[in-house]
Structure formats: C-alpha cells, structure tokens
Design a protein around this motif. Sequence first.
Motif, PDB file in Angstrom:
ATOM      1  N   PRO A 209     -29.832 -12.991 -23.264  1.00  0.00           N
ATOM      2  CA  PRO A 209     -30.546 -13.446 -22.064  1.00  0.00           C
ATOM      3  C   PRO A 209     -30.724 -12.332 -21.030  1.00  0.00           C
ATOM      4  CG  PRO A 209     -28.928 -15.075 -22.728  1.00  0.00           C
ATOM      5  CD  PRO A 209     -28.660 -13.858 -23.554  1.00  0.00           C
ATOM      6  N   ILE A 210     -29.733 -11.450 -20.894  1.00  0.00           N
ATOM      7  CA  ILE A 210     -29.840 -10.333 -19.949  1.00  0.00           C
ATOM      8  C   ILE A 210     -30.960  -9.394 -20.364  1.00  0.00           C
ATOM      9  CG2 ILE A 210     -28.647  -8.327 -18.992  1.00  0.00           C
ATOM     10  CD1 ILE A 210     -26.008  -9.855 -19.443  1.00  0.00           C
TER      11      ILE A 210
ATOM     12  N   LYS B  92     -20.684  -7.491 -19.366  1.00  0.00           N
ATOM     13  CA  LYS B  92     -20.955  -8.221 -20.599  1.00  0.00           C
ATOM     14  C   LYS B  92     -21.541  -7.295 -21.672  1.00  0.00           C
ATOM     15  CE  LYS B  92     -21.657 -12.846 -18.647  1.00  0.00           C
ATOM     16  NZ  LYS B  92     -22.628 -13.938 -18.419  1.00  0.00           N
ATOM     17  N   VAL B  93     -22.489  -6.450 -21.271  1.00  0.00           N
ATOM     18  CA  VAL B  93     -23.112  -5.538 -22.234  1.00  0.00           C
ATOM     19  C   VAL B  93     -22.076  -4.571 -22.788  1.00  0.00           C
ATOM     20  CG1 VAL B  93     -24.807  -3.715 -22.537  1.00  0.00           C
ATOM     21  CG2 VAL B  93     -25.393  -5.745 -21.198  1.00  0.00           C
ATOM     22  N   ALA B  94     -21.272  -3.965 -21.901  1.00  0.00           N
ATOM     23  CA  ALA B  94     -20.266  -3.007 -22.345  1.00  0.00           C
ATOM     24  C   ALA B  94     -19.206  -3.671 -23.220  1.00  0.00           C
ATOM     25  CB  ALA B  94     -19.616  -2.337 -21.129  1.00  0.00           C
TER      26      ALA B  94
ATOM     27  N   ALA C  14     -35.482 -14.129 -26.306  1.00  0.00           N
ATOM     28  CA  ALA C  14     -35.575 -15.281 -25.415  1.00  0.00           C
ATOM     29  C   ALA C  14     -35.382 -16.597 -26.159  1.00  0.00           C
ATOM     30  CB  ALA C  14     -36.927 -15.281 -24.699  1.00  0.00           C
ATOM     31  N   ASN C  15     -35.574 -16.579 -27.486  1.00  0.00           N
ATOM     32  CA  ASN C  15     -35.469 -17.820 -28.264  1.00  0.00           C
ATOM     33  C   ASN C  15     -34.165 -17.924 -29.035  1.00  0.00           C
ATOM     34  OD1 ASN C  15     -38.039 -18.672 -27.468  1.00  0.00           O
ATOM     35  ND2 ASN C  15     -39.017 -17.503 -29.113  1.00  0.00           N
TER      36      ASN C  15
ATOM     37  N   PHE D   9     -23.530 -12.172 -28.496  1.00  0.00           N
ATOM     38  CA  PHE D   9     -24.813 -11.537 -28.234  1.00  0.00           C
ATOM     39  C   PHE D   9     -25.854 -12.579 -27.874  1.00  0.00           C
ATOM     40  CE2 PHE D   9     -29.029 -10.163 -29.513  1.00  0.00           C
ATOM     41  CZ  PHE D   9     -29.144  -8.969 -28.809  1.00  0.00           C
ATOM     42  N   ALA D  10     -25.929 -13.629 -28.665  1.00  0.00           N
ATOM     43  CA  ALA D  10     -26.968 -14.639 -28.461  1.00  0.00           C
ATOM     44  C   ALA D  10     -26.822 -15.340 -27.112  1.00  0.00           C
ATOM     45  CB  ALA D  10     -26.939 -15.659 -29.602  1.00  0.00           C
ATOM     46  N   LYS D  11     -25.571 -15.656 -26.725  1.00  0.00           N
ATOM     47  CA  LYS D  11     -25.358 -16.428 -25.505  1.00  0.00           C
ATOM     48  C   LYS D  11     -25.236 -15.563 -24.249  1.00  0.00           C
ATOM     49  CE  LYS D  11     -22.982 -20.196 -27.918  1.00  0.00           C
ATOM     50  NZ  LYS D  11     -21.708 -20.938 -28.043  1.00  0.00           N
TER      51      LYS D  11
END
Length: 631
Positions: free
Chosen positions: A118-119, A191-193, A212-213, A112-114
């Motif tokens: 970002p998306i 990626k989301v799915a 974003a962080n 999720f983080a990587k």
Amino acid sequence: MTRVQNGLAGFLMLAIVVASSVAVAAITPAQRKELADIRNDAGKAASLISKKKFEEAEQALKDAEDRLAALIKEAQLEETDPALTPVRKVIELQRANLAKKSGAGGADEISFAKDVAPILAAKCVSCHDDDASGGLRLDTFAGMEKGGKNGPLAIPGRPQNSQLVFRVMTPNPQLRMPKNAAALTPEEIQKVAAWVAAGAKFDGEDKATELANLGKKKPAGPPPEIMKATGDEKVSFIRDIAPTLVNTCGGCHGAGRQSGGLSLATFERVMQGGDSGRVIVGGSLEGSRLWRMVNADEEPVMPQGQARITRKWHADLRTWITEGAKFDGGDAKKPLREMIPSEEQIKAELLAKLTPAEWVAKREKDSKDQWGRVFSKNAEPTMVQGPEFIVLGDVSEARLKDVESWATQYAGKLREMFGVKDEPLFKGKLAIFVLKERFGYEEFNNTIHRREVPREVTGHSEVTPGLEEAFIAVQDVGDEVSAESPGLHGAVLEHVTGAFLKRSGGTLPDWIIRGAGLALSGGKSGPAGAYVSGLQGEAGAILRTAMLSKPEDLFQNGTFAPGEVGAIGFTLVDFLLKQGGPANFGRLVARLQAGDKVETAIQTVYKSDSRVLAAAYASTLGSGSRKSGKK
C-alpha cells in the motif's frame, strides 16, 4: 531482540551517525541542544522497554515526537531538513523495539501485501509504472524483483545495502524518493526497512498483480456456465485446445501465478475469467477477450514473450469458441494438466483407429522414410512383401524373397508355439531391412539409433509400445554357417523371434531376447546349428572370466557385453527350457512383460532362488575355450 532486529537496529544507528555529520547551520545553538536532548530522551525508552514498562516507553516516545514537532514549527524547518534525521531514527528504532517486545508486531511479522505494497502503490507507482522512470517498475512485485538500471531494488536481509531503503530515507533531497513529493513518514520507512531486513518476501498470490490490488478479493460472481460437448463438434477442448493453454499459457496463468487474475488451471477457472471479467464467451469471438488478444485485435497480444502458437491451434481456438466453447472433459474442477493426454497417448489413440490396410501403408511409408534417412532419398530400396513381412534392402530381389520365405514359414511356427491367432503377427506387418555391406548396417545404427555397434553384432530388432515401430535389421553375412556365423537364415529367425517377444510390451533382458531367438528357431538342429553347437563351450569360457559379484547377477540385463549375450542367452534359455519345459519358460516371459523383476519372476515360475538356479546353470556348461569374433 531478534537477529533481524539487531541487524536493523545497527543499520539505523549507522544512519544516525552518518546523518549527524550533515551541517545544521540553519538552526540556532539552543535548537541544536534541544534536538540532542530529544534524541537522548527518546533513547531512554530502550531501558523502559527492557523492563517491560511498555506504557511508560510509549509515553516517552510520544513526548519526544511532540517536542520534535514543536521545534520544527518554532525553527520553521523543512520536513526534509537533514538535522532532523538523527532524532527521527532513534525514535523509529525504539518504536520498532517497543512493537516487537510488546507483541504489537515486528520485522519478522511484516507483510508485503498488507504493510509495504500500500505504501509503494500510494507513493511510488505514479512515477514507476508503464513509463518506468529509471528503468524501474513498481506497479507489480514482478517489476520490483527485476530492478532498474541501478540493479536490484531490495537485497533480502540487508536493508543497509538496498536501494529501496536508501532512497526513501536519505536526507539528500536530490536522491530521496518520492521525488518532488512529501517524504515517507517514519512509520512507513520503518515498515519498508523491516520488510527488507526480514527477507523481502512476497506473500501475495501473484507477483504480476498490481500492488494496489494485492490482498483484495474479487467479488464472487455467478458460477460460470459449463456447456457440455455433444460429440458432434469439430474441435475437442481436451485434445486440441487444452494442451497449448496448459503448456504455453500456464506459466503466467497457472495454479501458482495468475497474471491479471486469470487462472487456466481448471476449465471452471478458464470460464470464470480474470480481473477484467470473462475471457471466453461461447459462440462470440468478439465477446471473447482471449480470442481478441490471441488474434492481435487487442493489447497485450498473447502469448507474450517468446512463446508461439501454431496456425492449427489458432484455427482450432476460433472453431471451438464459435461452436460454443463446449467442454468434453469430466470434472470441470479437475486440473487440466491431469486431463490432457500425453503425446504417447495421442499416438496410441491415432494408431488404434487405423484399419489393417492403413497399418500396412503406414509401415511401408515409415520403412522407406527410414531408408531415406540412412541413405540418399533417391536411392530407392528393393522391396518385396508377403502376408506377414515387408522386406527391403540393397540386395537382390531374389535374396529378399528368400528372407521373406524363411520369415513367413517361421511365423507359422511361432503362432503355433505360442497359440497366437493374430494375422499377421504384427499390425502393419514386420519390416525386415537387409543390408548388403557391413558399412550399411553400421550406418543404419548410427542414423536410426544414434549408436555404435560392436563388429560381432550383425543384427537387431526394434519394437516400440503400440507397434508404431516394428522392424529388424540384419547384415547379409551369407549362407555359410560356422562357429563364428549363424548365416543369414539363422540371423533372420533369431531376430524375428526377438521382435515377436517384444510385441507384447514390457522389458525383457537381452539374454532372453537373443537366447530365445537361437533356441526357438531350432537350436542345434535348426538353420544355425553349426553356430549354436559351439555356444556352450563359449558360454563356459565367458562365465569363468566374468567375475560376477553375485551368481544371480547372471540374470540381470547388462551383465554381459553385446558380443557375449548370444552365447550366454542361448545356453541359459536352453537350460530353462530343459529345466521346466516350454510352458514355464513362456510363463517367465509373461511375468517379465507384466513388469516383474527377474528375481521375482524366477521365484514365481521355477519355485527356486535365482542364486540356486544360476549355480545349477553354470554346472551344465562345458569347458571349451573362448573363441574370438563370436557374434
């Protein structure tokens, strides 16, 4: 393919079928045939992947993407045209399959983080931040978890039922997100799915961190300066400040969750601050952001939600910062939760500082307060005091003086018997409540202890660790001693003994507390002699009907009912005194107070198995019949 990928593949194929039913009147028959050919050719990549011909599969998918791009340009189609969805889904599905089989990553490895954050940060947060379009905030994972007015955003393992996936891939421009902006690319949708299919897990440090962080490391600044306390400060960080920081603020700023990058887990982290910099600047209230938020000088006001702080803590925080925000703990890297004292420790420390006169004043006040809780605060008890005891109740002053005299004389005997030099025996003296009526004694138990007492129980003792509470309460049963009653004199000595045994702490079984009181106060030759004389036959009758599963259960607390403990306790203590003498009995009590189990203490002191000792005791009991109504 993995189970997650199979589920994801089924979902994407379902999307292909649904999308295929959408009208494509905007393109020519030849272009429709080209779309079908591209879709079929992309599907052939599955066979190449299964044969591990990964480079050929990659080339097939790239050719399909190039042909699709050329067709879009030739037909002048919009990127959102529903006619493109079926072929795109086939390409996306085979790309996911290729990535998984070739070891280039897949649904189970999605982060999720990587990969996802970002998306969402780039495409979704602008409409779903503080304004929360649709009641949904996507600026943090915590906001995503909460969902919006349409419910949860992602259902772990079920992308086909998740709003997040539906909204980014639907061909309907009125429903697709982001609204009024370019659609997510096929790779982004994939990626989301895949993330949802793999369980929609959060792999960051703090769900409240802005997307974003996530994953970004803060630049290491200079280590915070730790100012050590001198001992002259008015406010202690460990005692006055840290408990509220840990218990009230630690939920959002603890070791696990660190909202705004701020952790209050250790003093070093407190002084290090968060994403916005230092929150505590010693000597400067204006420079301390924590103070500005607590004092409502700056948004957001802290603590948030339902948490509240006391006026004292607010004032203490101000003083502590003004005095230089000094640290009076040991290791600034040690978890604060391990350093703050418990309520019991704080009470013990406060009690340890009391002078003898302050102890007596405290006991007198507490006793009057307890009386007021049971009865009307306007119904002041009669009270007399001696060197060892505070005696109060609703009987005559003369009666209270008798009780005080009996107890004081007996205190001398206990002091001599056990070699105690403390004067008085109890810090602040021992309070003795004398209740004239049965109703008063029952009300005392109901109110102070929240318990019902059997009719045959007419007295008890209560001594807490540290002697914060130390009292006995007895019903005035009169002076007549019989087989059913020890009389008030005998009852007072019995329960003074019980309180004395409890003063050293530890946990003693009821049979020792009750039995020692009856035995040490004189036994058959004492003021309750006539009552004690009948206890041996009574104990025999009780033991014959007790149906113990094991003989050693005799020594366990709770084996006998309150009305039976007196008889069993006296005869058992009397047996132990005769078996090994007062010295060994004293050692037994000491071992139990130190925390030994009964079986261990018996083995240590009497060098005998508890089963053998129980059998020996039982053989000494008489054959008298059991009486009713015994205390």
